[in-house]
Design an enzyme around this catalytic site. Structure first.
Site, PDB file in Angstrom:
ATOM      1  NE  ARG A  85      -2.351  -1.205   3.575  1.00 45.08           N
ATOM      2  CZ  ARG A  85      -1.805  -0.419   4.488  1.00 45.08           C
ATOM      3  NH1 ARG A  85      -1.875   0.901   4.366  1.00 45.08           N
ATOM      4  NH2 ARG A  85      -1.204  -0.918   5.543  1.00 45.08           N
ATOM      5  CE1 TYR A 215       1.567  -7.063  -3.609  1.00 47.60           C
ATOM      6  CE2 TYR A 215       0.638  -5.590  -1.969  1.00 47.60           C
ATOM      7  CZ  TYR A 215       1.267  -6.774  -2.292  1.00 47.60           C
ATOM      8  OH  TYR A 215       1.581  -7.668  -1.313  1.00 47.60           O
ATOM      9  CE  LYS A 224      -6.541  -3.767   4.460  1.00 48.93           C
ATOM     10  NZ  LYS A 224      -6.302  -4.072   5.853  1.00 48.93           N
ATOM     11  CG  HIS A 244      -7.173  -3.022   9.982  1.00 48.29           C
ATOM     12  ND1 HIS A 244      -5.880  -2.549  10.042  1.00 48.29           N
ATOM     13  CD2 HIS A 244      -7.123  -4.087   9.150  1.00 48.29           C
ATOM     14  CE1 HIS A 244      -5.091  -3.290   9.286  1.00 48.29           C
ATOM     15  NE2 HIS A 244      -5.819  -4.233   8.734  1.00 48.29           N
ATOM     16  CB  SER A 266      -0.756  -3.535   7.909  1.00 49.57           C
ATOM     17  OG  SER A 266      -1.912  -2.809   7.575  1.00 49.57           O
ATOM     18  CB  CYS A 268       0.627  -6.166  13.939  1.00 48.99           C
ATOM     19  SG  CYS A 268       1.800  -4.861  13.536  1.00 48.99           S
ATOM     20  N   GLY A 269      -0.262  -9.578  13.046  1.00 49.07           N
ATOM     21  CA  GLY A 269      -0.721 -10.839  13.630  1.00 49.07           C
ATOM     22  C   GLY A 269      -2.212 -11.139  13.597  1.00 49.07           C
ATOM     23  CE  LYS A 270      -5.628  -6.992  10.603  1.00 46.99           C
ATOM     24  NZ  LYS A 270      -4.243  -6.464  10.590  1.00 46.99           N
ATOM     25  CG  ASP A 293      -7.467  -7.245   6.861  1.00 43.59           C
ATOM     26  OD1 ASP A 293      -6.485  -7.081   7.603  1.00 43.59           O
ATOM     27  OD2 ASP A 293      -7.728  -6.485   5.917  1.00 43.59           O
ATOM     28  CB  SER A 385       5.272 -12.399  -0.770  1.00 39.68           C
ATOM     29  OG  SER A 385       5.810 -13.007   0.381  1.00 39.68           O
ATOM     30  NE  ARG A 386      -0.014  -8.693   2.424  1.00 35.99           N
ATOM     31  CZ  ARG A 386      -0.563  -8.287   3.567  1.00 35.99           C
ATOM     32  NH1 ARG A 386      -1.683  -8.838   4.014  1.00 35.99           N
ATOM     33  NH2 ARG A 386       0.003  -7.355   4.287  1.00 35.99           N
TER      34      ARG A 386
END
Ligand code: GTP
Ligand code: SPV
Ligand code: MN
Length: 602
Positions: A85, A215, A224, A244, A266, A268-270, A293, A385-386
C-alpha cells in the site's frame, strides 16, 4: 474513438450485466473516458475464472505452479516498484479538509476528479474494461453493501472473485432502484508508475478512483477502500462500526462459546490470531475464524454483533509454516493465488520461514524473477508477499460466518508491535478507558505499506491508514457507540512482540497466545484474577495458565510488568500524539489521559 466497445467474450462466459440504469450509465461514462477495446461484465462463474486464468497464463501475468503440489494455484509477480500500500498517495477527498481530518491526506474533490479524469483519458485503449459486481457481507445481512469495480487488470478480477461474493448475487441485491446505495470503484493500471499512483476516496459520493498500481490494498477496492475507508464514513453516518479487526470464536471443552474481535495494525498478527490452534495443554478448546482483517459491527439489544464483510483472505506469506500457522498452510495448499513469493525448481512456492527447520531449497527463482540460492543477499520472497485464498479453504472456519445478524462480541482487543513498555496483556477499566487504549496504541511500521519498517508510530485502533474521516469524530463515534451498549464487550490491549535485552521475542506467540486469550475469556466470565495497575487490570503470573510452557519466571515477570519510567515516556507520547491532532480529540479522552497520569502518582 470507439463509441460502443464490444462486449467480450461474445457469448457464454461472463455476463452479469445489471438492469439498473445508474450502473449502465456509469459504465458507459467510464468507457467513453477510458476508451477500452472491450467491455467484460464479470459473473464470477467457474467457466469465466478458467477462461481468465488461461488468458493470464498466455500473457505471463500468472505462472502455473506444480499442480500436484499446489492444485489450481498460480503465482503472480508484481512490478518491483509496486509491492505494498502507498499511504503517501492515498487521499480522502471530502468537500472540506476538516472532514478528512488531521491524519488523512486530503485533496479538493473537484480538482481531484479533474486530475484523475485527465489520467484516465484513453487509459484503457487496447485493453479490456472489466466490470465486477460484488457484495461485501453475507447475503442476508442488513449491513451488507453492494459495490461495482471497473478495472483493466485481470489480476484484480481473479483476486476479487476470491475476496468478495461476486456476480449475479450483487446484481440481484442492487435491484432496479436508480437511487439504491452502491459503491462506484474505478481502477486502471495506467503504466504502473509510482509518480502517477493515486488512491482517491470520495466518501460523500460513495466513490473510489485508484490509478497507477496493480497491488493488493491499492486495487482490490472492496477491501481497504470500501470496507474500511468508505465503510467507516458510512458507519458513522449510519450508526455502526467498520474496523480493521479479525473476528474469532473460542469454545471451551464444556461447549461455552465467546466471540472476540481484535485490531492489530497491518502485518501485526491478525490472520495468525484468527487461525490459532490451542497448544496440547488446552485439550478440548477450539478456536474458529469468522474473519481475519475486517469487522463490521452493529449494536443490537445493547450488544455488539460483528460480520466479516470479506469472502477470502489476502494474507502475509513470510513466516507462515506448519509450526506457526497450520490452518493457514492448509488453506493455501490449493486454489490459491500467490503474489511475490519464490518459485522452486519443481514448480512449488517457497518463502522465508516456510521451513522452520531451515530445510529450504538449494535454488529458486525469487520474487523478482531472478535466480536465488541460500547465499543470496536478497530475500527469495518479498516481505509483503501475499496469498489470496477463499475463506472456505480454512479448516477452522466458524459455522456462523454466513450469519447475517453477525456474532455477539464478548471482548475487543487492541494490539501493536512494541519491543518495550507495553505488557503482554492488560484490561481497560471500562468502555471509555478502552477507547483510550485504542486511541493511543502505537506500533512499529511493517512492510505492508511502503516506507520505513520498524518505526514506532501511533496507529489508533489500527485505523490510521484506513479511517475515512476526521479521527476526532471517529473517537467520538466510538464513545457514542459505548453509550448505546448495555452489555458492552470488555476491552483489552495485547503485545506479542516485547523483546528482551538481546533483541529476542520474550513471548513465544502464535498458538501460545491461547494462554492470553484464555485469560481474556476468564475475565469475560468473571472468573479470572487480576491486579489493579495504573494502566489497567494486569494478570499476575498465576492468573495466566502457563502449564507446559517452556518459559522462565523472570521472563514472565518482565512481560507482564510495567516499568514506571518507560510509562512516563509513553504517557508523554500519548499527549504529544493528541496535541499533534490539533484540538479534535474529545474531552472525554483528554480526561482519560489526565487520569492515567494521576494514577501513576497515587
Ligand atoms: P495484514 O494482512 O497486513 O493486515 O496483517 P495481519 O495483521 O493479518 O498479520 P499476520 O497474521 O499475517 O502476521 C504478520 C507477521 O507477523 C507474520 O510474519 C507472522 O509470522 C508474524 N506474527 C504473527 N503472530 C505472531 C506472534 O504471535 N508472535 C510473533 N513473534 N510473530 C507473529
Ligand atoms: C493491510 O495492509 O492491512 C492488508 C494488506 O491487509 S492490503 O490489502 O494490501 O492493504
Ligand atoms: Mn490488514
Amino acid at each position: 474513438m470507439k463509441m460502443s466497445p464490444a462486449i467480450f467474450p461474445p457469448s457464454g462466459i461472463g455476463d452479469a450485466r445489471p438492469a439498473n440504469q445508474a450502473v449502465l450509465d456509469w459504465v458507459d461514462e467510464i468507457a467513453k473516458l477510458t476508451e477500452p477495446e472491450n467491455i467484460f461484465w464479470c459473473d464470477g462463474s467457474d467457466r469465466e475464472n478458467e477462461f481468465l486464468i488461461g488468458e493470464s497464463l498466455k500473457e505471463n501475468l500468472l505462472s502455473k505452479l506444480n499442480q500436484k503440489k499446489v492444485p489450481r494455484s498460480y503465482l503472480h509477480r508484481s512490478d518491483p516498484n509496486d509491492v505494498a500500500r502507498v499511504e503517501q498517495f492515498t487521499f480522502v477527498c471530502t468537500p472540506t479538509k476538516e472532514e478528512a481530518g488531521p491524519t488523512n491526506n486530503w485533496s479538493e474533490p473537484g480538482e481531484t476528479y479533474t486530475k484523475l479524469r485527465g489520467l484516465l483519458k484513453g487509459a484503457m485503449r487496447g485493453r479490456t474494461l472489466f466490470v465486477i459486481p460484488y457484495i461485501m457481507g453475507p447475503p442476508d445481512s442488513p449491513l451488507t453493501k453492494v459495490g461495482f469495480e471497473i478495472t483493466d487488470s485481470k489480476y484484480v478480477v481473479l483476486n476479487m472473485r476470491i475476496m468478495t461474493r461476486m456476480g449475479e448475487i450483487a446484481v440481484k441485491r442492487l435491484g432496479n432502484d436508480p437511487n439504491a446505495e452502491w459503491n462506484r470503484g474505478v481502477h486502471s493500471l495506467l503504466d504502473i508508475n509510482p509518480e502517477r499512483r493515486f488512491i482517491c476516496h470520495f466518501p460523500q459520493d460513495n466513490a473510489i478512483i485508484s490509478v497507477g498500481s496493480g497491488y493488493g490494498g491499492n486495487v482490490l477496492l472492496s477491501k481497504k477502500c470500501l470496507a474500511l475507508r468508505i465503510g467507516s464514513y458510512l458507519a458513522r453516518k449510519q450508526g455502526w462500526l467498520a474496523e480493521h479487526m479479525l473476528i474469532l470464536g473460542v469454545e471451551s471443552p464444556e461447549g461455552k462459546k465467546h466471540y472476540v474481535a481484535a485490531a492489530f495494525p497491518s502485518a501485526c498478527g491478525k490472520t495468525n490470531f484468527a487461525m490459532l490452534i490451542p497448544p496440547d495443554h488446552f485439550k478440548g478448546w477450539k478456536v474458529t475464524t469468522v474473519g481475519d482483517d475486517i469487522a463490521w459491527m452493529q449494536v443490537r439489544d445493547g450488544r455488539l454483533y460483528a460480520i466479516n464483510p470479506e469472502n477470502g483472505y489476502f494474507g502475509v506469506v513470510p513466516g507462515t509454516s506448519y509450526k506457526s500457522n497450520p490452518n493457514a498452510m492448509r488453506s493455501i495448499a490449493h486454489d490459491t493465488l500467490y503474489t511475490n513469493v519464490a518459485l522452486t525448481d519443481d514448480g512449488d512456492v517457497w518463502w522465508e520461514g516456510k521451513d522452520p527447520d531451515g530445510s529450504g531449497p538449494a535454488h529458486a527463482i525469487d520474487w523478482r524473477g531472478n535466480d536465488w540460492t541460500p547465499n543470496s543477499k536478497e530475500k527469495a520472497a518479498h516481505p509483503n508477499s501475499r496469498f489470496t485464498t477463499p475463506m472456505r479453504n480454512n479448516p477452522a472456519i466458524d459455522s456462523d460466518v454466513e450469519k447475517g445478524g453477525g456474532v455477539p462480541i464478548s471482548a475487543i482487543i487492541f494490539g501493536g508491535r512494541r519491543g518495550d513498555t507495553v505488557p503482554l496483556v492488560h484490561e481497560a477499566f471500562d468502555w471509555a478507558h478502552g477507547v483510550y487504549l485504542g486511541a493511543t496504541m502505537a506500533s512499529e511500521t511493517t512492510a505492508a505499506a511502503t516506507g520505513a519498517v520498524g518505526k514506532v508510530r501511533h496507529d489508533p485502533m489500527a485505523m490510521l491508514p484506513f479511517c475515512g474521516y476526521n479521527i476526532g469524530d471517529y473517537f467520538q463515534h466510538w464513545l457514542d457507540i459505548g453509550k448505546r451498549l448495555t452489555n458492552p464487550p470488555l476491552i483489552f490491549n495485547v503485545n506479542w512482540f516485547r523483546k528482551g535485552v538481546t533483541g529476542q521475542f520474550l513471548w513465544p506467540g502464535f498458538g501460545e497466545n491461547m494462554r492470553v486469550l484464555k485469560w481474556i475469556i476468564d475475565r469475560c466470565e468473571q472468573t479470572g484474577g487480576a491486579l489493579k495497575s495504573p494502566i489497567g487490570w494486569l494478570p499476575s503470573p498465576h492468573d495466566l495458565d502457563l502449564a507446559e510452557l517452556d518459559i522462565d519466571h523472570k521472563c514472565v515477570a518482565e512481560i507482564l510488568g510495567i516499568d514506571h519510567e518507560e510509562w512516563q515516556k509513553e504517557i508523554a507520547g500519548h499527549k504529544e500524539f493528541f496535541d499533534s491532532l490539533g484540538g479534535v480529540v474529545p474531552e472525554e479522552l483528554l480526561e482519560q489521559s489526565e487520569q492515567l497520569a494521576a494514577r501513576f502518582k497515587e
